[in-house]
Write a protein that holds these residues in place. Structure first.
Motif, PDB file in Angstrom:
ATOM      1  N   TYR A  32      39.344  65.175  45.446  1.00  0.00           N
ATOM      2  CA  TYR A  32      39.899  64.079  45.985  1.00  0.00           C
ATOM      3  C   TYR A  32      41.397  63.736  45.937  1.00  0.00           C
ATOM      4  O   TYR A  32      42.209  63.560  47.096  1.00  0.00           O
ATOM      5  CB  TYR A  32      39.159  62.962  45.926  1.00  0.00           C
ATOM      6  N   SER A  33      41.725  63.473  44.725  1.00  0.00           N
ATOM      7  CA  SER A  33      43.266  63.015  44.602  1.00  0.00           C
ATOM      8  C   SER A  33      44.287  63.934  44.910  1.00  0.00           C
ATOM      9  O   SER A  33      45.217  63.755  45.467  1.00  0.00           O
ATOM     10  CB  SER A  33      43.395  62.643  42.944  1.00  0.00           C
ATOM     11  N   SER A  34      43.812  65.255  44.765  1.00  0.00           N
ATOM     12  CA  SER A  34      44.625  66.311  45.055  1.00  0.00           C
ATOM     13  C   SER A  34      45.073  66.451  46.549  1.00  0.00           C
ATOM     14  O   SER A  34      45.721  66.794  47.023  1.00  0.00           O
ATOM     15  CB  SER A  34      44.338  67.902  44.415  1.00  0.00           C
ATOM     16  N   LEU A  61      44.759  64.046  48.605  1.00  0.00           N
ATOM     17  CA  LEU A  61      45.499  63.075  49.278  1.00  0.00           C
ATOM     18  C   LEU A  61      46.900  63.467  48.864  1.00  0.00           C
ATOM     19  O   LEU A  61      47.671  63.180  49.781  1.00  0.00           O
ATOM     20  CB  LEU A  61      45.251  61.748  48.327  1.00  0.00           C
ATOM     21  N   LEU A  62      47.361  63.999  47.802  1.00  0.00           N
ATOM     22  CA  LEU A  62      48.538  64.440  47.581  1.00  0.00           C
ATOM     23  C   LEU A  62      49.149  65.518  48.782  1.00  0.00           C
ATOM     24  O   LEU A  62      50.059  65.420  49.221  1.00  0.00           O
ATOM     25  CB  LEU A  62      48.762  64.927  46.400  1.00  0.00           C
ATOM     26  N   TRP A  63      48.075  66.365  48.784  1.00  0.00           N
ATOM     27  CA  TRP A  63      48.507  67.481  49.923  1.00  0.00           C
ATOM     28  C   TRP A  63      48.566  66.718  51.435  1.00  0.00           C
ATOM     29  O   TRP A  63      49.406  67.248  52.067  1.00  0.00           O
ATOM     30  CB  TRP A  63      47.248  68.341  50.181  1.00  0.00           C
ATOM     31  N   LEU A  64      47.743  65.762  51.664  1.00  0.00           N
ATOM     32  CA  LEU A  64      48.063  65.141  52.994  1.00  0.00           C
ATOM     33  C   LEU A  64      49.505  64.453  53.292  1.00  0.00           C
ATOM     34  O   LEU A  64      50.005  64.448  54.202  1.00  0.00           O
ATOM     35  CB  LEU A  64      47.010  63.960  53.271  1.00  0.00           C
ATOM     36  N   GLN A  65      49.982  63.912  51.807  1.00  0.00           N
ATOM     37  CA  GLN A  65      51.248  63.033  51.885  1.00  0.00           C
ATOM     38  C   GLN A  65      52.323  63.988  51.914  1.00  0.00           C
ATOM     39  O   GLN A  65      53.398  63.854  52.729  1.00  0.00           O
ATOM     40  CB  GLN A  65      51.506  62.401  50.579  1.00  0.00           C
TER      41      GLN A  65
END
Length: 329
Positions: free
Chosen positions: A226-228, A230-234
């Motif tokens: 999940y956290s990774s 979100l970083l990919w989306l950003q």
């Protein structure tokens, strides 16, 4: 003469439907596998096989519900309630979902060609678990046909240039789950034929396994991806990449739809043989697209495995139903 002419027309029309169904199935399978593998490459950067499986499940559930409701008027859908999930159906759903999850995990680490060859071990595990769990007997010829399958996979594995232990373990665990899935499917079929329950065809199966798979996936997604994501989306996500993921999810649904269509026009034996040939075709296409290196001995192992799978499928069609004979005696 008119009767002969109508028979020829009927056979030619059926042949055309079969060829069209096979081409559509092969295309959907190749598109799904190719896009799955491409999404996991460093160039694309989507290193989230669990999330991708979740996307596939959600999109397949939505599109399947729409397709069954609006285009299959005679289709009998599985009702949704707690009673729907009997013990056997729940275990089957977990095995089905786990097989898809592990398949996507394997594609992150190994090329399609090696994955397709390793997946050919499924008949070996099906035979083993059918004997151990259902006490099903097999002829000597079927047992012998498993030898080239196992030896071909072993040869291809030992000489695979892009061998990765994580992908190898994932694809073999996927084979085990798929074999158990086949065994439980035959058990469910026998039970539900006598209890007059709604049959689990491709569409009902998708609607059944999606909720269980999502419940199984959710904690692992939250912990590991999940956290990774979100970083990919950003930092890495673009409109084109999101459209490719959406296209991949659509292809995953079309793969199930094409399998449903093909099963309407061919027998189970023909479907099995075509499926074994599909592995060879997908291996060749993946090598041409991704240019992954393959050694001569690995290619030989692929050919030996494919030949063994075809022989297994043809021999399996002549296997008598020993279970029913034993119960009668």
């Amino acid at each position: 003469m008119p009767i002969m002419k109508s028979m020829i027309n009927w056979r030619s029309e059926k042949f055309v439907r079969v060829i069209r169904g096979v081409i559509f199935w092969y295309f959907c399978n190749g598109a799904t596998l190719t896009l799955n593998r491409y999404l996991f490459l460093p160039e694309f950067g989507f290193q989230f096989p669990l999330l991708l499986t979740g996307f596939h499940m959600i999109s397949s559930f939505i599109l399947t519900s729409f397709f069954a409701s609006y285009y299959l008027s005679s289709h009998q859908s599985t009702p949704f309630s707690i009673r729907t999930y009997t013990f056997d159906r729940t275990i089957f759903s977990l095995l089905y979902g786990g097989n898809i999850i592990l398949g996507n995990i394997a594609l992150r680490f190994i090329p399609i060609s090696f994955m397709q060859t390793s997946k050919a071990l499924t008949p070996f595990f099906v035979t083993f678990f059918s004997f151990m769990l259902l006490n099903k007997r097999f002829s000597v010829y079927i047992i012998i046909s498993l030898i080239p399958i196992v030896s071909g996979v072993a040869l291809a594995s030992f000489t695979e240039i892009q061998f990765d232990m994580r992908g190898f373990l994932a694809v073999n665990c996927s084979c085990i789950l798929q074999a158990l899935q086949v065994v439980f499917a035959s058990r469910i079929l026998n039970i539900e034929q006598t209890t007059a329950k709604i049959p689990l065809d491709v569409f009902n199966t998708i609607r059944l396994i999606v909720p269980v798979t999502l419940v199984l996936l959710l904690p692992f997604i939250l912990i590991f991806e999940y956290s990774s994501f979100l970083l990919w989306l950003q930092h890495n996500a673009t409109i084109l990449k999101c459209l490719l993921i959406l296209c991949n999810c659509t292809c995953a649904f079309l793969l199930n739809a094409s399998a449903f269509h093909l099963l309407q026009v061919v027998s189970g034996v023909t479907y099995s043989v075509i499926g074994n040939l599909k592995g060879v075709v997908m291996t060749i296409i993946s090598i041409l697209i991704f240019r992954n290196p393959i050694s001569l001995s690995s290619a030989l192992g692929c050919c030996i495995t494919a030949a063994g799978c075809i022989c297994y499928g043809l021999l399996q069609s002549t296997q008598p139903d020993t279970n029913s004979q034993e119960t009668k005696s």
